[in-house]
Design an enzyme around this catalytic site. Sequence first.
Site, PDB file in Angstrom:
ATOM      1  N   ALA A   1      -6.225  10.571   7.654  1.00 22.12           N
ATOM      2  CA  ALA A   1      -4.870  10.623   7.110  1.00 22.12           C
ATOM      3  C   ALA A   1      -3.801  10.867   8.180  1.00 22.12           C
ATOM      4  O   ALA A   1      -2.764  10.193   8.178  1.00 22.12           O
ATOM      5  CB  ALA A   1      -4.797  11.697   6.020  1.00 22.12           C
TER       6      ALA A   1
ATOM      7  N   GLU B   1     -18.810  17.796   2.032  1.00 26.35           N
ATOM      8  CA  GLU B   1     -18.042  18.502   1.009  1.00 26.35           C
ATOM      9  C   GLU B   1     -18.624  18.285  -0.382  1.00 26.35           C
ATOM     10  O   GLU B   1     -18.706  19.220  -1.187  1.00 26.35           O
ATOM     11  CB  GLU B   1     -16.581  18.063   1.094  1.00 26.35           C
ATOM     12  CG  GLU B   1     -15.897  18.575   2.358  1.00 26.35           C
ATOM     13  CD  GLU B   1     -14.590  17.866   2.692  1.00 26.35           C
ATOM     14  OE1 GLU B   1     -13.880  18.352   3.581  1.00 26.35           O
ATOM     15  OE2 GLU B   1     -14.311  16.823   2.073  1.00 26.35           O
TER      16      GLU B   1
ATOM     17  N   GLY C   1       0.817  -1.207   0.000  1.00 29.41           N
ATOM     18  CA  GLY C   1       0.000   0.000   0.000  1.00 29.41           C
ATOM     19  C   GLY C   1       0.846   1.250   0.000  1.00 29.41           C
ATOM     20  O   GLY C   1       1.686   1.444   0.881  1.00 29.41           O
TER      21      GLY C   1
ATOM     22  N   ASP D   1      -6.456   2.542   7.860  1.00 29.02           N
ATOM     23  CA  ASP D   1      -7.863   2.138   7.964  1.00 29.02           C
ATOM     24  C   ASP D   1      -8.031   0.656   8.255  1.00 29.02           C
ATOM     25  O   ASP D   1      -9.100   0.224   8.690  1.00 29.02           O
ATOM     26  CB  ASP D   1      -8.591   2.459   6.657  1.00 29.02           C
ATOM     27  CG  ASP D   1      -8.772   3.947   6.435  1.00 29.02           C
ATOM     28  OD1 ASP D   1      -8.773   4.691   7.429  1.00 29.02           O
ATOM     29  OD2 ASP D   1      -8.908   4.366   5.270  1.00 29.02           O
TER      30      ASP D   1
ATOM     31  N   GLY E   1      -0.400   4.363   0.221  1.00 34.43           N
ATOM     32  CA  GLY E   1      -1.154   5.488   0.770  1.00 34.43           C
ATOM     33  C   GLY E   1      -0.368   6.186   1.864  1.00 34.43           C
ATOM     34  O   GLY E   1       0.858   6.089   1.950  1.00 34.43           O
ATOM     35  N   PHE E   2      -1.071   6.873   2.745  1.00 33.17           N
ATOM     36  CA  PHE E   2      -0.398   7.651   3.779  1.00 33.17           C
ATOM     37  C   PHE E   2       0.440   6.762   4.706  1.00 33.17           C
ATOM     38  O   PHE E   2       1.598   7.071   4.990  1.00 33.17           O
ATOM     39  CB  PHE E   2      -1.425   8.434   4.593  1.00 33.17           C
ATOM     40  CG  PHE E   2      -2.069   9.559   3.834  1.00 33.17           C
ATOM     41  CD1 PHE E   2      -1.340  10.659   3.443  1.00 33.17           C
ATOM     42  CD2 PHE E   2      -3.415   9.498   3.496  1.00 33.17           C
ATOM     43  CE1 PHE E   2      -1.923  11.697   2.732  1.00 33.17           C
ATOM     44  CE2 PHE E   2      -4.007  10.531   2.791  1.00 33.17           C
ATOM     45  CZ  PHE E   2      -3.264  11.637   2.408  1.00 33.17           C
ATOM     46  N   GLY E   3      -0.129   5.653   5.187  1.00 27.04           N
ATOM     47  CA  GLY E   3       0.603   4.790   6.104  1.00 27.04           C
ATOM     48  C   GLY E   3       1.820   4.155   5.464  1.00 27.04           C
ATOM     49  O   GLY E   3       2.933   4.198   6.002  1.00 27.04           O
TER      50      GLY E   3
END
Length: 427
Positions: A318, A174, A15, A303, A17-19
């Site tokens: 995040a 949003e 992954g 997550d 992503g952020f992590g």
Amino acid sequence: MTMTTNEQPHVLILGGGFGGLWATRALASAPVRITLVDRTNHHLFQPLLYQVATAGLSAPDIAAPLRHILRGQKNVIVRMDEALAIDLAAREVTLAEGRIGYDYLLVATGAAHAYFGRDEWAEHAPGLKTLDDALAIRARVLSAFEAAEREDDPARREALMNFVVIGGGPTGVELAGTLAEIARHTLPREFRRADVRNARVHLVEAGPRVLATMPPELSEKTRAQLLRLGVEVHTGAPVTQIDAEGVSMGERRIASRTVLWAAGVAASPLGRQLGVVTDRAGRVPVAPDLSLPEHPEVFVVGDLASVQQDGKPVPGVAPAAKQMGAHVAGVIRDRLRGLPGKPFRYRDYGNLATIGRMAAVVDFGRLRFSGILAWWFWLVAHLFFLIGFRNRIIVLVNWGWSYWTYQRHARIIVRGGDPQARSTRAA
């Protein structure tokens, strides 16, 4: 093909992503070999994904190639591939294009949409997690306006200009606020037959208030701002049916051709292969240092991880994923030195959400504020956390242009991007 360790320990990160990315970068000077696997070639700044979906930004504005981000980090190999299975006993991961071994494994594969057992709703109510999702939603929204322009039947035109957003969290708020601004300010002078100012945007939330994780007073201010934008807010209204013709909430029915899902997420299915009992959302319970209790060489973050702190779950946001990724990197460094890993401690820097033009809410615990000051804070914070100088400059220019002109430059419908959009064009 199986890759085995030889000289330095091999850290396999699933992954980007952020992590996963924050863990990778935190191990830049560590004596390890890293393989970062992601099924896309880019890191995505998900907090601004809704702006791609609503044509405010283009896909490259909020994404950057992983290879480019990590081009100066010599101890990492980026591999575009998909993880299919994890063999804990063999310390091996099966990918779509082979197998790969590890000494340390970090699983940071995030979450997907959850429809609470009604997966058939996905066809009619797409969620927003990836760039593909955003482009499909953009095509669906813009195609609805185009279809309304050529529709003669008033009832069908009304259904085409009814937009329903399900879920009153930050993404739902949003999306709803931005859709209302598009209908009221961006499009009216461009359509001749359909009065797009008559478009109705519905925000549907099963709970008693929007932005339920924020204090009640900020939730109420958010609701008031949404109403000023023209959004119809339905709280305490669980959805009972979604189909091609609209949405049902018990006996209440909204005819709509554009329904968007922002109501729930489920953890990556890889979590169920880690030999532990997951929670209802598929999240994996971890030890205090974010490792698996029976497999200390395996870590789970973001997550996908179920982490409790002070009796409350760490939120799936995040900043938490970034902190978890950096923490796991520190634990691996400690392990290499023969030291025990420290327990993870989440630092909550607050919550914020934008509601529309010049309006947002910010919650810093004791410090809470809303309105134009919160909007400026939201803008600066998101610019700061974007990856890459180019992305920051482009997003700033686009936001400035949108602010002064109400225009959205990315209003391009990509043919084939969304099946619903294609069927709307063909109708």
